[in-house]
Design a protein around this motif. Structure first.
Motif, short mmCIF file in Angstrom:
data_model
loop_
_atom_site.label_atom_id
_atom_site.label_comp_id
_atom_site.label_asym_id
_atom_site.label_seq_id
_atom_site.Cartn_x
_atom_site.Cartn_y
_atom_site.Cartn_z
N ALA A 32 0.83 -1.21 0.00
CA ALA A 32 0.00 0.00 0.00
C ALA A 32 0.87 1.26 0.00
O ALA A 32 0.54 2.24 -0.66
CB ALA A 32 -0.94 -0.01 1.21
N ASP A 65 -4.23 6.32 8.22
CA ASP A 65 -5.04 5.14 7.93
C ASP A 65 -6.52 5.51 8.04
O ASP A 65 -6.98 5.93 9.09
CB ASP A 65 -4.69 4.04 8.93
N ARG A 69 -7.45 1.95 4.56
CA ARG A 69 -6.91 2.52 3.32
C ARG A 69 -5.88 3.57 3.71
O ARG A 69 -6.17 4.45 4.52
CB ARG A 69 -8.04 3.17 2.53
N ASP A 71 -4.03 6.83 3.31
CA ASP A 71 -4.26 8.10 2.63
C ASP A 71 -3.03 8.99 2.61
O ASP A 71 -3.03 10.02 1.96
CB ASP A 71 -5.42 8.86 3.30
#
Length: 172
Positions: A32, A65, A69, A71
């Motif tokens: 990620a 977070d 996800r 950011d």
């Protein structure tokens, strides 16, 4: 006599958005982190880094977070004072980026506040960063233009002069 009740001004969307949750990155965040950073590398805003760096150096990173996800992220690398130097340990902020959909919502500010607190907790004397952008967020948080000569030598020597990055520093 006016009896109308004043209406409060509408709140901006940034004020209504929940504050981002900032935490330390984990090795499992590596993919990620690489995905979040990739558009910034393609644009030239971030230096090219191999995806493996994010797993190897996950402990350097704080992440914003949003329900799983990522950011935003920022890395903090500590550089101990070299023999003969009069300064103490310094930190270098790197790979600072916020996903396009989260820009303008306080994610970068939350990351910067958290990394400043982390640097103080580690008793760092100063923080450095290099930016190809305007550096406005850093400047709002007390960073000022600096030179490579004041920065940790190994980091300053790693900077690519073709990127024409500005060096900013903040004494802690």
């Amino acid at each position: 006599m006016i009896t109308a009740t004043p209406r409060p001004a509408p709140l901006s969307p940034a004020l209504l958005a929940p504050r981002p949750s900032v935490r330390s990155a984990r090795a499992g965040d590596a993919a990620a982190l690489a995905g979040l950073s990739r558009p910034f590398m393609r644009s030239g805003a971030l230096r090219e880094r191999p995806a493996s760096l994010y797993a190897t150096h996950a402990a350097d990173f704080l992440v914003a977070d949003a329900a799983g996800r990522l950011d935003g992220c920022v890395g903090l690398r500590v550089h101990p004072a070299e023999p003969g130097e009069c300064r103490g340990s310094a930190g270098v902020l790197y790979n600072f980026c916020v996903a396009a959909h989260s820009q303008g919502h306080g994610v970068g500010a939350a990351l910067l506040r958290a990394v400043l607190a982390m640097a103080r907790a580690q008793s760092l004397g100063a923080l450095f960063t290099a930016t190809t952008g305007d550096g406005a967020l850093f400047l709002r948080y007390g960073f000022a233009p600096s030179t490579a000569g004041l920065a940790p030598r190994s980091w300053a020597e790693s900077l690519d002069p073709r990127r024409n990055a500005r060096i900013l520093a903040r004494v802690l």
